[in-house]
Design a protein around this motif. Sequence first.
Motif, PDB file in Angstrom:
ATOM      1  N   LEU A  63       0.842  -1.206   0.000  1.00 48.60           N
ATOM      2  CA  LEU A  63       0.000   0.000   0.000  1.00 48.60           C
ATOM      3  C   LEU A  63       0.871   1.248   0.000  1.00 48.60           C
ATOM      4  O   LEU A  63       0.601   2.199  -0.746  1.00 48.60           O
ATOM      5  CB  LEU A  63      -0.933   0.005   1.212  1.00 48.60           C
ATOM      6  CG  LEU A  63      -2.095  -0.978   1.176  1.00 48.60           C
ATOM      7  CD1 LEU A  63      -2.821  -0.999   2.518  1.00 48.60           C
ATOM      8  CD2 LEU A  63      -3.055  -0.653   0.049  1.00 48.60           C
ATOM      9  N   TRP A  88      -8.018  -0.770  -3.184  1.00 48.26           N
ATOM     10  CA  TRP A  88      -7.361  -0.590  -1.886  1.00 48.26           C
ATOM     11  C   TRP A  88      -6.231   0.436  -1.981  1.00 48.26           C
ATOM     12  O   TRP A  88      -6.071   1.272  -1.104  1.00 48.26           O
ATOM     13  CB  TRP A  88      -6.809  -1.918  -1.384  1.00 48.26           C
ATOM     14  CG  TRP A  88      -7.792  -2.757  -0.631  1.00 48.26           C
ATOM     15  CD1 TRP A  88      -9.116  -2.928  -0.907  1.00 48.26           C
ATOM     16  CD2 TRP A  88      -7.518  -3.538   0.505  1.00 48.26           C
ATOM     17  NE1 TRP A  88      -9.674  -3.783  -0.007  1.00 48.26           N
ATOM     18  CE2 TRP A  88      -8.721  -4.187   0.874  1.00 48.26           C
ATOM     19  CE3 TRP A  88      -6.369  -3.800   1.245  1.00 48.26           C
ATOM     20  CZ2 TRP A  88      -8.801  -5.043   1.963  1.00 48.26           C
ATOM     21  CZ3 TRP A  88      -6.455  -4.657   2.325  1.00 48.26           C
ATOM     22  CH2 TRP A  88      -7.656  -5.264   2.677  1.00 48.26           C
ATOM     23  N   ARG A  91      -7.690   3.857  -2.183  1.00 51.52           N
ATOM     24  CA  ARG A  91      -8.292   4.293  -0.920  1.00 51.52           C
ATOM     25  C   ARG A  91      -7.244   4.513   0.178  1.00 51.52           C
ATOM     26  O   ARG A  91      -7.309   5.469   0.934  1.00 51.52           O
ATOM     27  CB  ARG A  91      -9.326   3.257  -0.464  1.00 51.52           C
ATOM     28  CG  ARG A  91      -9.840   3.430   0.961  1.00 51.52           C
ATOM     29  CD  ARG A  91     -10.538   4.771   1.168  1.00 51.52           C
ATOM     30  NE  ARG A  91     -11.010   4.950   2.515  1.00 51.52           N
ATOM     31  CZ  ARG A  91     -10.369   5.611   3.481  1.00 51.52           C
ATOM     32  NH1 ARG A  91      -9.189   6.147   3.252  1.00 51.52           N
ATOM     33  NH2 ARG A  91     -10.897   5.734   4.679  1.00 51.52           N
ATOM     34  N   TRP A  92      -6.262   3.601   0.302  1.00 47.62           N
ATOM     35  CA  TRP A  92      -5.359   3.600   1.443  1.00 47.62           C
ATOM     36  C   TRP A  92      -3.926   4.014   1.124  1.00 47.62           C
ATOM     37  O   TRP A  92      -3.105   4.125   2.035  1.00 47.62           O
ATOM     38  CB  TRP A  92      -5.362   2.225   2.103  1.00 47.62           C
ATOM     39  CG  TRP A  92      -6.692   1.857   2.653  1.00 47.62           C
ATOM     40  CD1 TRP A  92      -7.599   0.989   2.112  1.00 47.62           C
ATOM     41  CD2 TRP A  92      -7.303   2.375   3.834  1.00 47.62           C
ATOM     42  NE1 TRP A  92      -8.723   0.939   2.890  1.00 47.62           N
ATOM     43  CE2 TRP A  92      -8.572   1.775   3.962  1.00 47.62           C
ATOM     44  CE3 TRP A  92      -6.893   3.288   4.803  1.00 47.62           C
ATOM     45  CZ2 TRP A  92      -9.422   2.055   5.014  1.00 47.62           C
ATOM     46  CZ3 TRP A  92      -7.754   3.563   5.855  1.00 47.62           C
ATOM     47  CH2 TRP A  92      -9.005   2.952   5.949  1.00 47.62           C
ATOM     48  N   ALA A  95      -2.862   7.236   3.034  1.00 46.98           N
ATOM     49  CA  ALA A  95      -2.800   6.990   4.476  1.00 46.98           C
ATOM     50  C   ALA A  95      -1.593   6.127   4.839  1.00 46.98           C
ATOM     51  O   ALA A  95      -0.979   6.310   5.890  1.00 46.98           O
ATOM     52  CB  ALA A  95      -4.084   6.321   4.947  1.00 46.98           C
ATOM     53  N   ALA A  96      -1.229   5.200   3.955  1.00 45.17           N
ATOM     54  CA  ALA A  96      -0.116   4.286   4.224  1.00 45.17           C
ATOM     55  C   ALA A  96       1.241   4.985   4.228  1.00 45.17           C
ATOM     56  O   ALA A  96       2.237   4.382   4.599  1.00 45.17           O
ATOM     57  CB  ALA A  96      -0.122   3.151   3.210  1.00 45.17           C
ATOM     58  N   GLU A 120      -5.849   9.440  10.199  1.00 50.25           N
ATOM     59  CA  GLU A 120      -6.956   8.860   9.418  1.00 50.25           C
ATOM     60  C   GLU A 120      -8.071   8.454  10.379  1.00 50.25           C
ATOM     61  O   GLU A 120      -7.828   7.758  11.358  1.00 50.25           O
ATOM     62  CB  GLU A 120      -6.460   7.643   8.637  1.00 50.25           C
ATOM     63  CG  GLU A 120      -7.504   6.924   7.842  1.00 50.25           C
ATOM     64  CD  GLU A 120      -7.980   7.698   6.634  1.00 50.25           C
ATOM     65  OE1 GLU A 120      -9.173   7.583   6.301  1.00 50.25           O
ATOM     66  OE2 GLU A 120      -7.173   8.421   6.030  1.00 50.25           O
ATOM     67  N   ARG A 123     -10.550   3.031   9.767  1.00 48.05           N
ATOM     68  CA  ARG A 123      -9.536   1.989   9.966  1.00 48.05           C
ATOM     69  C   ARG A 123      -9.633   0.971   8.840  1.00 48.05           C
ATOM     70  O   ARG A 123     -10.717   0.742   8.295  1.00 48.05           O
ATOM     71  CB  ARG A 123      -9.693   1.333  11.321  1.00 48.05           C
ATOM     72  CG  ARG A 123     -10.975   0.577  11.487  1.00 48.05           C
ATOM     73  CD  ARG A 123     -11.049  -0.067  12.866  1.00 48.05           C
ATOM     74  NE  ARG A 123     -12.378  -0.475  13.208  1.00 48.05           N
ATOM     75  CZ  ARG A 123     -12.977  -1.572  12.740  1.00 48.05           C
ATOM     76  NH1 ARG A 123     -12.347  -2.367  11.933  1.00 48.05           N
ATOM     77  NH2 ARG A 123     -14.206  -1.858  13.092  1.00 48.05           N
ATOM     78  N   LEU A 124      -8.519   0.404   8.509  1.00 45.33           N
ATOM     79  CA  LEU A 124      -8.448  -0.655   7.510  1.00 45.33           C
ATOM     80  C   LEU A 124      -8.486  -1.986   8.252  1.00 45.33           C
ATOM     81  O   LEU A 124      -7.663  -2.232   9.135  1.00 45.33           O
ATOM     82  CB  LEU A 124      -7.147  -0.538   6.705  1.00 45.33           C
ATOM     83  CG  LEU A 124      -6.780  -1.691   5.784  1.00 45.33           C
ATOM     84  CD1 LEU A 124      -7.840  -1.882   4.706  1.00 45.33           C
ATOM     85  CD2 LEU A 124      -5.411  -1.457   5.170  1.00 45.33           C
TER      86      LEU A 124
END
Length: 149
Positions: A63, A88, A91-92, A95-96, A120, A123-124
């Motif tokens: 990610l 994914w 979306r993430w 944030a990653a 963020e 939560r993933l």
Amino acid sequence: MRRASTSVWLAGALVLLLGGCDTLSTDKTPDRIKDGTAELELTVTGRPTPGTLATAEHVLARLEARDADGLAELAAEGGEREKDAKRWVARWGDAAQRPATVDFRLGEMEASADVRFKGERSRLSLLLIPKDKNKPYDDRFVVVLGEDQ
């Protein structure tokens, strides 16, 4: 003369043996550096197994690198892995780039992990299932890339 040829043959056999064991390899870079997991700013809570932790780290590294193809390779069979991996990453991926905390919960066969990225709100949730369900004590896992994750 015969003794010299025997020595040469033994030396050659030794080189082949050592080369097969990767003893002569000059690349001593740890795997964690090569696969990108060493650079993760990650705090872990709960009780992961080595396999669940490694799989979660690899998912987060993919990610962070925005590597949808690499993420799809870590996914369980079935579904639309490539499409889900791209979703994914979209979306993430941002944030990653920030530090994360991963809280592990182990089930009977699978494990779940909640990932919270700094800054963020959402939560993933990772669902990690055994790579081979016929080997219950094998500590290798894959991630389920479902729509609701």
